[in-house]
Design a protein around this motif. Structure first.
Motif, PDB file in Angstrom:
ATOM      1  N   LYS A   1      55.056 -31.617  44.155  1.00  0.00           N
ATOM      2  CA  LYS A   1      55.788 -32.536  43.280  1.00  0.00           C
ATOM      3  C   LYS A   1      56.906 -31.755  42.589  1.00  0.00           C
ATOM      4  CE  LYS A   1      53.397 -35.381  40.743  1.00  0.00           C
ATOM      5  NZ  LYS A   1      52.515 -35.887  39.640  1.00  0.00           N
TER       6      LYS A   1
ATOM      7  N   THR B   1      59.863 -31.813  39.808  1.00  0.00           N
ATOM      8  CA  THR B   1      60.310 -32.538  38.627  1.00  0.00           C
ATOM      9  C   THR B   1      61.390 -31.744  37.913  1.00  0.00           C
ATOM     10  OG1 THR B   1      58.510 -31.530  37.350  1.00  0.00           O
ATOM     11  CG2 THR B   1      58.106 -33.729  38.245  1.00  0.00           C
TER      12      THR B   1
ATOM     13  N   THR C   1      59.824 -38.758  48.760  1.00  0.00           N
ATOM     14  CA  THR C   1      59.830 -39.964  47.931  1.00  0.00           C
ATOM     15  C   THR C   1      60.393 -39.580  46.566  1.00  0.00           C
ATOM     16  OG1 THR C   1      57.540 -39.568  47.234  1.00  0.00           O
ATOM     17  CG2 THR C   1      57.890 -41.066  49.104  1.00  0.00           C
ATOM     18  N   LEU C   2      61.046 -40.534  45.920  1.00  0.00           N
ATOM     19  CA  LEU C   2      61.733 -40.241  44.663  1.00  0.00           C
ATOM     20  C   LEU C   2      61.447 -41.326  43.636  1.00  0.00           C
ATOM     21  CD1 LEU C   2      63.912 -38.703  42.961  1.00  0.00           C
ATOM     22  CD2 LEU C   2      65.614 -40.155  44.096  1.00  0.00           C
ATOM     23  N   ASP C   3      61.099 -40.911  42.421  1.00  0.00           N
ATOM     24  CA  ASP C   3      60.987 -41.807  41.271  1.00  0.00           C
ATOM     25  C   ASP C   3      62.168 -41.494  40.360  1.00  0.00           C
ATOM     26  OD1 ASP C   3      60.407 -43.080  38.849  1.00  0.00           O
ATOM     27  OD2 ASP C   3      58.242 -42.921  39.178  1.00  0.00           O
ATOM     28  N   ARG C   4      63.200 -42.335  40.407  1.00  0.00           N
ATOM     29  CA  ARG C   4      64.424 -42.064  39.645  1.00  0.00           C
ATOM     30  C   ARG C   4      64.183 -42.105  38.140  1.00  0.00           C
ATOM     31  NH1 ARG C   4      69.389 -42.204  42.158  1.00  0.00           N
ATOM     32  NH2 ARG C   4      69.314 -42.533  44.404  1.00  0.00           N
ATOM     33  N   ASP C   5      63.293 -42.954  37.700  1.00  0.00           N
ATOM     34  CA  ASP C   5      63.033 -43.059  36.263  1.00  0.00           C
ATOM     35  C   ASP C   5      62.390 -41.791  35.712  1.00  0.00           C
ATOM     36  OD1 ASP C   5      64.053 -45.659  36.223  1.00  0.00           O
ATOM     37  OD2 ASP C   5      62.107 -46.527  36.747  1.00  0.00           O
ATOM     38  N   LYS C   6      61.484 -41.196  36.477  1.00  0.00           N
ATOM     39  CA  LYS C   6      60.789 -39.983  36.033  1.00  0.00           C
ATOM     40  C   LYS C   6      61.500 -38.707  36.469  1.00  0.00           C
ATOM     41  CE  LYS C   6      56.133 -42.025  36.099  1.00  0.00           C
ATOM     42  NZ  LYS C   6      54.768 -41.911  36.695  1.00  0.00           N
TER      43      LYS C   6
ATOM     44  N   GLU D   1      61.529 -37.429  39.470  1.00  0.00           N
ATOM     45  CA  GLU D   1      60.414 -36.766  40.140  1.00  0.00           C
ATOM     46  C   GLU D   1      60.430 -37.088  41.624  1.00  0.00           C
ATOM     47  OE1 GLU D   1      56.352 -37.024  38.322  1.00  0.00           O
ATOM     48  OE2 GLU D   1      55.962 -38.242  40.109  1.00  0.00           O
ATOM     49  N   GLY D   2      60.256 -36.058  42.428  1.00  0.00           N
ATOM     50  CA  GLY D   2      60.205 -36.245  43.871  1.00  0.00           C
ATOM     51  C   GLY D   2      58.954 -35.616  44.445  1.00  0.00           C
TER      52      GLY D   2
END
Length: 203
Positions: free
Chosen positions: A139, A141, A169-174, A176-177
């Motif tokens: 992960k 971040t 995979t990417l969480d733009r809000d956090k 975090e990939g």
């Protein structure tokens, strides 16, 4: 920290490929640099020259120097599987390249700087080594400093039109990939023929 610091537009023009991101110089003058640039393409190149050019393109694309690149090749040759494909996978799984693929930097150089300045964490641990090899399940971040977060948000605004590769995979809000798997050759789509590089080092 060893890295190439010379003229980039000239390198891109030499190989006819934007190796460092978009190059306006390459768009304006799509021929090699120098006073004989327009005539350079007429001369037939040897097999060695073509293979050497492929190696140089890959080196400049990922921002590694010759000694480091040879180390990647030797590691790829030791592993099972197709050496050329393994070499590409090792380069793709560098931490600076993964940050670039996630959109945390609009170029590999920008992503490398982000890592070197200590803004990137892998599994909760700060990593400031751009060549760090990530693994499936890792992960990635961004640190909680407001300056780091603002910088990455600006970069992601510049890269939001670039599609995310399938192996991440990417969480733009956090911010975090996650590395879902090792990329396959079809995911990488390199600008070189890696088999010529393997043949060059095998001589």
């Amino acid at each position: 920290m060893a890295r190439y610091t010379g003229p980039r537009a000239k390198i891109s023009r030499r190989f006819g490929v934007a190796l460092f991101g978009s190059s306006k110089a390459l768009e304006r003058r799509n021929f090699p640099p120098g006073q004989h640039g327009l005539r350079a393409g007429r001369k037939k190149k040897s097999d060695y020259s073509i293979a050497l050019g492929e190696k140089q393109k890959l080196r400049f694309q990922y921002g590694v120097l010759e000694k480091q690149f040879r180390g990647y090749y030797e590691e790829a040759a030791r592993r099972r599987g197709v050496t050329g494909e393994t070499l590409l996978q090792l380069l793709e799984l560098r931490l600076d390249n993964v940050c670039y693929r996630l959109g945390f930097g609009n170029t590999r150089a920008a992503a490398r700087q982000l890592v070197n300045h200590g803004h990137v964490y892998v599994n909760g641990v700060r990593v400031d080594v751009a060549s760090y090899q990530v693994k499936p399940g890792d992960k990635i971040t961004i640190g909680t400093k407001p300056s780091a977060q603002q910088l990455v948000l600006r970069m992601m605004d510049l890269t939001q039109s670039v599609p995310l590769v399938d192996w991440l995979t990417l969480d733009r809000d956090k911010l975090e990939g996650i590395v879902e798997r090792v990329p396959e050759r079809s995911d990488i789509d390199p600008v070189v023929n890696e088999q010529l590089i393997v043949e060059l080092y095998s001589r």
